[in-house]
Each structure stands twice: as structure tokens, then as C-alpha cells.
Scaffold this motif. Structure first.
Motif, PDB file in Angstrom:
ATOM      1  N   SER A  99     -31.874   1.969 -30.098  1.00 40.11           N
ATOM      2  CA  SER A  99     -32.088   0.599 -30.589  1.00 40.11           C
ATOM      3  C   SER A  99     -32.787  -0.273 -29.557  1.00 40.11           C
ATOM      4  N   ASP A 100     -32.673   0.048 -28.274  1.00 43.15           N
ATOM      5  CA  ASP A 100     -33.393  -0.712 -27.254  1.00 43.15           C
ATOM      6  C   ASP A 100     -34.903  -0.491 -27.351  1.00 43.15           C
ATOM      7  N   VAL A 101     -35.308   0.710 -27.741  1.00 38.55           N
ATOM      8  CA  VAL A 101     -36.728   1.030 -27.905  1.00 38.55           C
ATOM      9  C   VAL A 101     -37.207   0.582 -29.280  1.00 38.55           C
ATOM     10  N   GLY A 102     -36.374   0.782 -30.308  1.00 35.80           N
ATOM     11  CA  GLY A 102     -36.701   0.338 -31.653  1.00 35.80           C
ATOM     12  C   GLY A 102     -37.420   1.355 -32.511  1.00 35.80           C
ATOM     13  N   GLU A 103     -37.557   2.576 -32.018  1.00 34.95           N
ATOM     14  CA  GLU A 103     -38.175   3.635 -32.815  1.00 34.95           C
ATOM     15  C   GLU A 103     -37.711   4.996 -32.322  1.00 34.95           C
ATOM     16  N   TYR A 104     -38.049   6.027 -33.099  1.00 32.68           N
ATOM     17  CA  TYR A 104     -37.695   7.387 -32.717  1.00 32.68           C
ATOM     18  C   TYR A 104     -38.602   7.853 -31.590  1.00 32.68           C
ATOM     19  N   GLU A 105     -38.048   8.718 -30.750  1.00 34.18           N
ATOM     20  CA  GLU A 105     -38.811   9.350 -29.687  1.00 34.18           C
ATOM     21  C   GLU A 105     -38.595  10.854 -29.780  1.00 34.18           C
ATOM     22  N   GLY A 106     -39.656  11.626 -29.651  1.00 35.59           N
ATOM     23  CA  GLY A 106     -39.566  13.077 -29.705  1.00 35.59           C
ATOM     24  C   GLY A 106     -39.213  13.654 -28.355  1.00 35.59           C
ATOM     25  N   ASP A 107     -38.346  14.659 -28.359  1.00 37.20           N
ATOM     26  CA  ASP A 107     -37.925  15.313 -27.123  1.00 37.20           C
ATOM     27  C   ASP A 107     -38.430  16.757 -27.035  1.00 37.20           C
ATOM     28  N   THR A 108     -38.936  17.283 -28.136  1.00 36.72           N
ATOM     29  CA  THR A 108     -39.517  18.627 -28.179  1.00 36.72           C
ATOM     30  C   THR A 108     -40.803  18.531 -28.994  1.00 36.72           C
ATOM     31  N   PRO A 109     -41.644  19.569 -28.968  1.00 32.47           N
ATOM     32  CA  PRO A 109     -42.854  19.535 -29.810  1.00 32.47           C
ATOM     33  C   PRO A 109     -42.535  19.343 -31.299  1.00 32.47           C
ATOM     34  N   PHE A 110     -41.489  20.000 -31.801  1.00 36.54           N
ATOM     35  CA  PHE A 110     -41.100  19.810 -33.196  1.00 36.54           C
ATOM     36  C   PHE A 110     -40.658  18.366 -33.439  1.00 36.54           C
TER      37      PHE A 110
END
Length: 98
Positions: free
Chosen positions: A47-58
Motif C-alpha cells: 500500500s505504500d507503493v500503491g501498485e503490484y511489483e513483480g518478484d520473478t519473471p512470471f
């Protein structure tokens, strides 16, 4: 009797997890939602960033789709109050007294 299908040789696990992080009571609240596949976190929402972040290529592929939905992002941002603060206020009397 013979089994209908052979026993699986591998187990696959998909898990979604929601977390609330509190600092100084409810002055600073952060909602984090994690998506984990086979013990590896693919993506997360903060919620601090406000969007999803990817941690792997998928996960990177998935966040492109998920971040294009503004209603979903607003819903998740609102979980700071609707989920975290609400449950904090609800459970604090029971947890503090123990």
C-alpha cells in the motif's frame, strides 16, 4: 485394486497472504498482499507503493495486467482502513489484556 491415477511425484503450492504492518499503534499502517508459488514469491502489493511489483519473471508479466485495473488498486489501498485498522481496533482489547 489398481489406483485410478498414478501418485503425483511433485506437489505444487499456490498461496496468497495478506499482512498488516503497524508502527506506533495505527499511526503508521501498511497493507501487503503476497502471492507465492512453490515457496517463491512471484509478486506483491504494497500500500505504500500503491501498485503490484513483480518478484520473478512470471510475476512481472502478471503485474502488468493487475496494475492496469485502477478499481482493484483502489480497493487494495483501502484495505489499510477496511482490513488492517478495523481488525486492529477489534482485536486490541483482547491482545493487550493478555
Amino acid at each position: 485394486p489398481r489406483p485410478l491415477s498414478p501418485a503425483p511425484t511433485e506437489v505444487f503450492q499456490w498461496m496468497g497472504m495478506s499482512e498488516c504492518h503497524f508502527s506506533n499503534g495505527t499511526d503508521r499502517v501498511r497493507f501487503v498482499e503476497r502471492y507465492i508459488y512453490n515457496r517463491k514469491q512471484d509478486m506483491h502489493f504494497d500500500s505504500d507503493v500503491g501498485e503490484y511489483e513483480g518478484d520473478t519473471p512470471f510475476g512481472e508479466i502478471q503485474v502488468g495486467y493487475l496494475n492496469s485495473d485502477p478499481e482493484r488498486l483502489e480497493y487494495l489501498k483501502a484495505q489499510v482502513n477496511g482490513f488492517c485498522r478495523y481488525n486492529y481496533e477489534l482485536s486490541t482489547p483482547f491482545l493487550v489484556s493478555r
